[in-house]
Design an enzyme around this catalytic site. Structure first.
Site, PDB file in Angstrom:
ATOM      1  CB  ALA A 201      15.688  49.265  29.653  1.00 14.28           C
ATOM      2  N   PRO A 202      18.188  47.117  29.210  1.00 15.16           N
ATOM      3  CG  PRO A 202      19.803  45.750  30.199  1.00 15.16           C
ATOM      4  CD  PRO A 202      18.501  45.694  29.447  1.00 15.16           C
ATOM      5  N   GLY A 203      20.274  48.279  27.674  1.00 16.22           N
ATOM      6  CA  GLY A 203      21.052  49.167  26.825  1.00 16.22           C
ATOM      7  C   GLY A 203      22.218  48.587  26.034  1.00 16.22           C
ATOM      8  N   GLY A 204      22.269  47.269  25.856  1.00 14.08           N
ATOM      9  CA  GLY A 204      23.364  46.697  25.042  1.00 14.08           C
ATOM     10  C   GLY A 204      23.342  47.214  23.614  1.00 14.08           C
ATOM     11  CG  ASP A 220      12.570  49.784  28.013  1.00  7.09           C
ATOM     12  OD1 ASP A 220      11.873  49.595  29.022  1.00  7.09           O
ATOM     13  OD2 ASP A 220      13.023  48.867  27.309  1.00  7.09           O
ATOM     14  CG  ASP A 259      15.534  43.807  21.635  1.00  5.64           C
ATOM     15  OD1 ASP A 259      15.006  42.767  21.195  1.00  5.64           O
ATOM     16  OD2 ASP A 259      16.513  43.788  22.417  1.00  5.64           O
ATOM     17  CE  LYS A 288      12.110  40.541  21.953  1.00  7.59           C
ATOM     18  NZ  LYS A 288      13.554  40.552  22.038  1.00  7.59           N
TER      19      LYS A 288
HETATM   20  C1  LIG Z   1      14.753  42.375  25.373  1.00  6.45           C
HETATM   21  S1  LIG Z   1      14.519  43.782  26.341  1.00  6.45           S
HETATM   22  C2  LIG Z   1      15.376  44.995  25.429  1.00  6.45           C
HETATM   23  C3  LIG Z   1      16.860  44.883  25.492  1.00  6.45           C
HETATM   24  C4  LIG Z   1      17.509  46.128  24.963  1.00  6.45           C
HETATM   25  N1  LIG Z   1      17.252  46.329  23.539  1.00  6.45           N
HETATM   26  C5  LIG Z   1      18.985  46.208  25.214  1.00  6.45           C
HETATM   27  O1  LIG Z   1      19.713  46.599  24.288  1.00  6.45           O
HETATM   28  O2  LIG Z   1      19.436  45.910  26.334  1.00  6.45           O
HETATM   29  C6  LIG Z   1      12.858  44.185  26.054  1.00  6.45           C
HETATM   30  C7  LIG Z   1      12.448  45.553  26.575  1.00  6.45           C
HETATM   31  O3  LIG Z   1      11.210  45.917  25.970  1.00  6.45           O
HETATM   32  C8  LIG Z   1      10.609  46.826  26.860  1.00  6.45           C
HETATM   33  N2  LIG Z   1       9.209  47.041  26.496  1.00  6.45           N
HETATM   34  C9  LIG Z   1       8.177  46.179  26.567  1.00  6.45           C
HETATM   35  N3  LIG Z   1       7.043  46.790  26.169  1.00  6.45           N
HETATM   36  C10 LIG Z   1       7.372  48.057  25.835  1.00  6.45           C
HETATM   37  C11 LIG Z   1       6.633  49.181  25.360  1.00  6.45           C
HETATM   38  N4  LIG Z   1       5.319  49.120  25.164  1.00  6.45           N
HETATM   39  N5  LIG Z   1       7.307  50.326  25.133  1.00  6.45           N
HETATM   40  C12 LIG Z   1       8.640  50.412  25.329  1.00  6.45           C
HETATM   41  N6  LIG Z   1       9.379  49.377  25.795  1.00  6.45           N
HETATM   42  C13 LIG Z   1       8.748  48.222  26.038  1.00  6.45           C
HETATM   43  C14 LIG Z   1      10.824  46.166  28.228  1.00  6.45           C
HETATM   44  O4  LIG Z   1      10.698  47.137  29.264  1.00  6.45           O
HETATM   45  C15 LIG Z   1      12.237  45.608  28.086  1.00  6.45           C
HETATM   46  O5  LIG Z   1      13.188  46.471  28.674  1.00  6.45           O
END
Ligand SMILES: C[S@@+](CC[C@H](N)C(=O)[O-])C[C@H]1O[C@@H](n2cnc3c(N)ncnc32)[C@H](O)[C@@H]1O
Length: 330
Positions: A201-204, A220, A259, A288
């Protein structure tokens, strides 16, 4: 190579110069002493002899190789370059994180055309010439890097992409840059294949994969962009990665992506669990680097990933990455 290397150079993402210097000091401090530093370009003086297949072990370098000198014209380049080169890569030194503005490529293309006319290529050479353009009026930096499977295929490790204004998130560009690095960006290459993204999320990133004709499952608890959520090839599992049951997942997954903004040690543990279960062909993980304690862990994390990864593992900070690196396996 006839040229006796005296200096090593590396380019990096805007703002990562200090991380790159720290990484090189910790891995190659006995061999390399920092020489000059411009934004996104660092050189080191060699303290001894090295083999011409030396490549610094660093995740923060976009391109690394040997320095050759400075030039102001194609004729200067020809005078500097004594060895045949397989190709000429010309690219800008300054790369904004959302991509190089369209108008900057005109200068790059005309310098490349000038050099290519003046410098005969030697197709079987092991080296590619790098010509890095700084500000207007600044001499060009000339170096070369070895052709290898882990070197990035694009000049400057920089596919010609910009973040579209309507992308669901910046992760669109991160995913597109990772696909270009893996050479999975050709037309139709991913069509009909399946991806699983942890932290979607959000999904790019999902949007990039859907546009390429993949079926995508996103894991997510966050809310997906409505365009991604409504796409007929997208499925959302609104769960944390640790709660996913393998019964919920597609039987065949070609690409595992993650991610998640979690500690990299935890991301690697999740990735291992999913890889062992799903046996994907490719993997793209962002790790990260939120605090200075994480950077020195990179070699150990890569060693851990190599034990379960579906193929050869490489790590690199892509230009669109912020405080993170991208690890791929192919
Ligand atoms: C950098 S954002 C991801 C951006 C996403 N890849 C995009 O394309 O927009 C990081 C995401 O990791 C998710 N996240 C963190 N811990 C998580 C977990 N244990 N399981 C699944 N998602 C997780 C967060 O909710 C957040 O939406």
């Amino acid at each position: 190579m006839m040229l006796k290397p005296e200096f090593v150079f590396a380019t990096c993402r805007a703002g990562s110069e200090a991380s790159l210097k720290r990484e090189v000091a910790s891995r190659h401090g006995a061999l390399l002493t920092p020489a000059f530093m411009r934004p996104q370009l660092i050189t080191w003086k060699l303290r001894g002899e090295i083999r011409d297949d030396f490549v610094p072990e660093t995740a923060f370098a976009a391109v690394s190789g040997f320095s050759i000198g400075m030039a102001r014209s194609a004729a200067d380049v020809v005078n500097l370059v004594k060895d045949g080169m397989a190709d000429v890569h010309v690219y800008p030194r300054i790369v904004p994180e959302d991509g190089v503005p369209e108008d900057a490529w005109g200068r790059v293309d005309s310098v490349r055309a000038e050099i290519s006319t003046a410098l005969p290529l030697v197709r079987n050479s092991a080296f590619i010439l790098d010509v890095i353009l700084g500000e207007e009026g600044e001499p060009w930096f000339v170096g070369c890097h070895r052709r290898s499977a882990s070197a990035h295929p694009c000049p400057g490790a920089l596919p010609r992409l910009r973040l579209p204004e309507d992308a669901p998130s910046r992760a669109w560009l991160k995913m597109e840059q990772a696909l270009a690095w893996l050479q999975l960006d050709g037309p139709g290459v991913l069509a009909g294949r399946t991806a699983l993204e942890l932290g979607s999320a959000p999904g790019g990133a999902s949007w990039s994969l859907l546009q390429r004709g993949m079926r995508v499952m996103g894991v997510d608890t966050g809310i997906m962009d409505p365009r991604v959520a409504a796409h007929p090839s997208f499925r959302h599992l609104a769960l944390p990665a640790g709660d996913v049951s393998f019964r919920d997942l597609p039987r065949e997954v070609d690409l595992l992506a993650s991610d998640m903004n979690l500690h990299p040690g935890l991301v690697v543990r999740y990735a291992e669990r999913f890889v062992r279960q799903l046996n994907p062909r490719w993997m793209i993980l962002t790790l990260k680097m939120n605090d200075a304690q994480v950077e020195p862990m990179i070699p150990a994390l890569l060693q851990q990933i190599r034990r379960f990864a579906p193929g050869e593992v490489s790590a690199r900070q892509l230009h669109a990455n912020r405080r993170e690196i991208t690890v791929v396996a192919r």
